[in-house]
Design a protein around this motif. Sequence first.
Motif, PDB file in Angstrom:
ATOM      1  N   UNK A 355     -11.665 -19.539  14.011  1.00  0.00           N
ATOM      2  CA  UNK A 355     -11.986 -19.103  15.368  1.00  0.00           C
ATOM      3  C   UNK A 355     -11.273 -17.799  15.721  1.00  0.00           C
ATOM      4  N   UNK A 356     -10.022 -17.658  15.316  1.00  0.00           N
ATOM      5  CA  UNK A 356      -9.309 -16.396  15.577  1.00  0.00           C
ATOM      6  C   UNK A 356      -9.996 -15.239  14.859  1.00  0.00           C
ATOM      7  N   UNK A 357     -10.415 -15.466  13.622  1.00  0.00           N
ATOM      8  CA  UNK A 357     -11.112 -14.418  12.867  1.00  0.00           C
ATOM      9  C   UNK A 357     -12.441 -14.071  13.526  1.00  0.00           C
ATOM     10  N   UNK A 358     -13.152 -15.100  13.979  1.00  0.00           N
ATOM     11  CA  UNK A 358     -14.447 -14.866  14.618  1.00  0.00           C
ATOM     12  C   UNK A 358     -14.292 -14.037  15.886  1.00  0.00           C
ATOM     13  N   UNK A 359     -13.267 -14.342  16.686  1.00  0.00           N
ATOM     14  CA  UNK A 359     -13.117 -13.604  17.937  1.00  0.00           C
ATOM     15  C   UNK A 359     -12.656 -12.175  17.685  1.00  0.00           C
ATOM     16  N   UNK A 360     -11.832 -11.971  16.674  1.00  0.00           N
ATOM     17  CA  UNK A 360     -11.444 -10.600  16.321  1.00  0.00           C
ATOM     18  C   UNK A 360     -12.665  -9.806  15.887  1.00  0.00           C
ATOM     19  N   UNK A 361     -13.597 -10.471  15.204  1.00  0.00           N
ATOM     20  CA  UNK A 361     -14.806  -9.804  14.738  1.00  0.00           C
ATOM     21  C   UNK A 361     -15.729  -9.429  15.889  1.00  0.00           C
ATOM     22  N   UNK A 362     -15.848 -10.291  16.905  1.00  0.00           N
ATOM     23  CA  UNK A 362     -16.829 -10.053  17.961  1.00  0.00           C
ATOM     24  C   UNK A 362     -16.277  -9.280  19.144  1.00  0.00           C
TER      25      UNK A 362
END
Length: 388
Positions: A355-362
């Motif tokens: 989830x942290x990676x996903x939010x950094x991506x978006x």
Amino acid sequence: MSAAASLRRIGVPRLILHASVLIICIIWLIPTLGILVTSFRDAGQITSSGWWTALTGAAETSAARLGDPASARQDGPNYNISGSVFDGGDVKSGSVVAFGTRVAAPTEFEAGKEADLGDGEKLTVNTDGSYFYVKSGPFDDKRGKRIYLSITQPPNFTLNNYRTVLTSAGIGQSFINSLTVAIPATIIPILIAAFAAYALSWMKFPGRSLIIALVVGLIVVPLQMTLIPLLTLYNDIGNLFGVSSRSYVGIWLAHAAFGMPLAIYLLRNYIAGLPKEIIESARVDGASDFEIFVKIVLPLSFPALASFSIFQFLWTWNDLLVAMVFLGTGKDQLVLTGSLNALLGSMGGKWEILTASAFITIIVPIIVFFALQRYLVRGLLAGSVKGG
């Protein structure tokens, strides 16, 4: 004419229109909010409860063993053991809600009340974890009785998930690589497509209708069908000039080629709908096609340009396949999506990292979208409303 005004003209009540927009916004925002909240929770609470319970605490099921039977104290015919379920267990704190003696029924007995376990055994587990275990005879279990607990943990938010992702090797370079790919790959097709859209809208030349039909047909061509031919072409050109085809120029041209049909289609629809009188007046005044395009068409076409910019930037920023094919998979070549994908592979199925990676991506696409979203619907619908 705005999209809302157009819908009202065909009989859609304002209340239904606003309710529909609100529902769409909520549906779009809920997953994003869930990712954001989950990215700040610790691993234990993520696996035990949904993100919507983040502010109320999470109920976890845990196992514990009661004290060593050798330490039991005799009180007349009875033997008893006392202590805390948090001593030596996996869970160190929390509030006990219920307990049970079977893994299938961890909430069989309410905390704070004496439970009759049968065979002369009685057990009381309090909310603070303290327990009192009584048996009408010596304890037979050599390791201590195993019980299961339903424990409520207070809300626990942490920045460790983001620290893990941001401090992992190569993330900073991958972020720069993604910006280096996405920004030029968004600007280049817009510049080329804007010239082409003006020519297909206001310039008379043989084969114009055929070119328009070809552009529309290219929109539906799957990207995967062109990867191998394009890569072969780039390699041949690189060998011819003695340079590597795995470069930023190669991926810029690849993204420009993939985005060009949609860009020309959107911009042509918009530019063709501009008032004809403006173009004719400029020509009467002696303006050339280039001057009309630069001084009149481009400023008036900003909503359409912004609309396509959103689509193209989101596509190039989130892309992994094209980047791996045309840029490479080296540590210094990976874009952000590739680097985070490698991180997830090495970290296993850890939801907090995901989830942290996903939010950094978006986060970057979200900023771009909200910066340009007021032009999105206007740019997409203007051509169809005005005609073209």
